[in-house]
Design an enzyme around this catalytic site. Structure first.
Site, short mmCIF file in Angstrom:
data_model
loop_
_atom_site.label_atom_id
_atom_site.label_comp_id
_atom_site.label_asym_id
_atom_site.label_seq_id
_atom_site.Cartn_x
_atom_site.Cartn_y
_atom_site.Cartn_z
N GLY A 223 11.82 56.85 17.49
CA GLY A 223 12.90 56.44 18.39
C GLY A 223 13.38 55.04 18.07
O GLY A 223 13.23 54.54 16.96
N CYS A 224 13.97 54.39 19.07
CA CYS A 224 14.53 53.04 18.89
C CYS A 224 13.47 52.06 18.44
O CYS A 224 12.42 51.93 19.07
CB CYS A 224 15.16 52.57 20.20
SG CYS A 224 15.74 50.87 20.16
N PHE A 225 13.75 51.33 17.35
CA PHE A 225 12.72 50.41 16.85
C PHE A 225 12.46 49.23 17.78
O PHE A 225 11.41 48.59 17.70
CB PHE A 225 12.99 49.94 15.42
CG PHE A 225 14.40 49.50 15.08
CD1 PHE A 225 15.28 49.00 16.03
CD2 PHE A 225 14.85 49.58 13.76
CE1 PHE A 225 16.56 48.59 15.69
CE2 PHE A 225 16.13 49.16 13.40
CZ PHE A 225 16.98 48.67 14.38
N CYS B 188 11.83 49.52 20.90
CA CYS B 188 10.71 50.00 21.72
C CYS B 188 9.40 50.02 20.93
O CYS B 188 8.37 49.56 21.40
CB CYS B 188 11.00 51.41 22.22
SG CYS B 188 12.50 51.60 23.22
#
Length: 218
Positions: free
Chosen positions: A51-53, A55
């Protein structure tokens, strides 16, 4: 009408992403021999996409034994990917992190546990509302030992959940560091709406699940 346009746009987006993931160039990446990154100054490196880096970077930086986490791109077939290019889904890359850690304090096996324990392991091509091949889950191995650890844990988790685990398993090839403004994003922008509503809650869920892995507060 808006719903029809949105549905068409999503279909087109997923078609582009699937073509990028299933292209001959992408298959060549998946079938490559892994590249092993040597230990430097006692520190090893591991690579994950989930997912979003923003996070994922924050999650791994909370783990004791981890010195630094860098956001970037990996798993694709193009050189010098950018944020804008990876978002098209045409590069094959996923938002990834480079985890720099002390193997005397935390093992690769534990980092894999952190990986599977900090995401929705069954979601394909994304995490939460971050949808697209650039947000897909990939776990990278650098040698046969790492690959065996990953495959055994993935199989055990699939059996435990009685579900297919979405994470792809790739031989590590190269990590491309993301633009400077992406680095330490959660720490530097605590009031950003995405950080407040997505990144921090995800980090807190991880902390509650693995308190024994967390760094001691200074």
């Amino acid at each position: 009408m808006k719903q029809l346009v949105l549905a068409f746009s999503l279909t087109l987006m997923f078609n582009c992403h699937n073509k990028a993931q299933n292209s001959e160039k992408q298959e060549a990446i998946k079938n490559s021999s892994p590249i092993e990154v040597p230990i430097q100054n006692g520190k090893a490196r591991a690579y994950f996409a989930s997912g979003c880096f923003w996070c994922v970077e924050a999650i791994y930086e909370s783990v004791k034994g981890v010195d630094e986490v860098i956001s970037g791109y990996s798993g694709g077939h193009t050189s010098n990917p950018t944020y804008e290019a990876s978002n098209t889904g045409k590069t094959g890359h996923a938002e990834s992190v480079e985890v720099i850690y002390d193997p005397k304090i935390v093992s690769f096996e534990t980092l894999v546990d952190v990986y599977f324990g900090s995401q929705n392991v069954t979601q394909i091509n994304g995490q939460g509302n971050d949808i697209g091949s650039q947000y897909r889950s990939i776990i990278f191995y650098q040698n046969d030992t790492q690959k065996q650890i990953i495959m055994e844990k993935k199989a055990a988790l699939a059996k435990q959940l009685n579900a297919k685990i979405a994470a792809e398993v790739y031989p590590f090839q190269k990590f491309w560091k993301a633009e400077d403004y992406h680095q330490n994003y959660e720490r530097l922008h605590p009031n950003n709406p995405y950080v407040k509503n997505v990144s921090i809650p995800r980090l807190n869920r991880f902390k509650a699940k693995f308190p024994e892995l967390l760094k001691t507060a200074k």
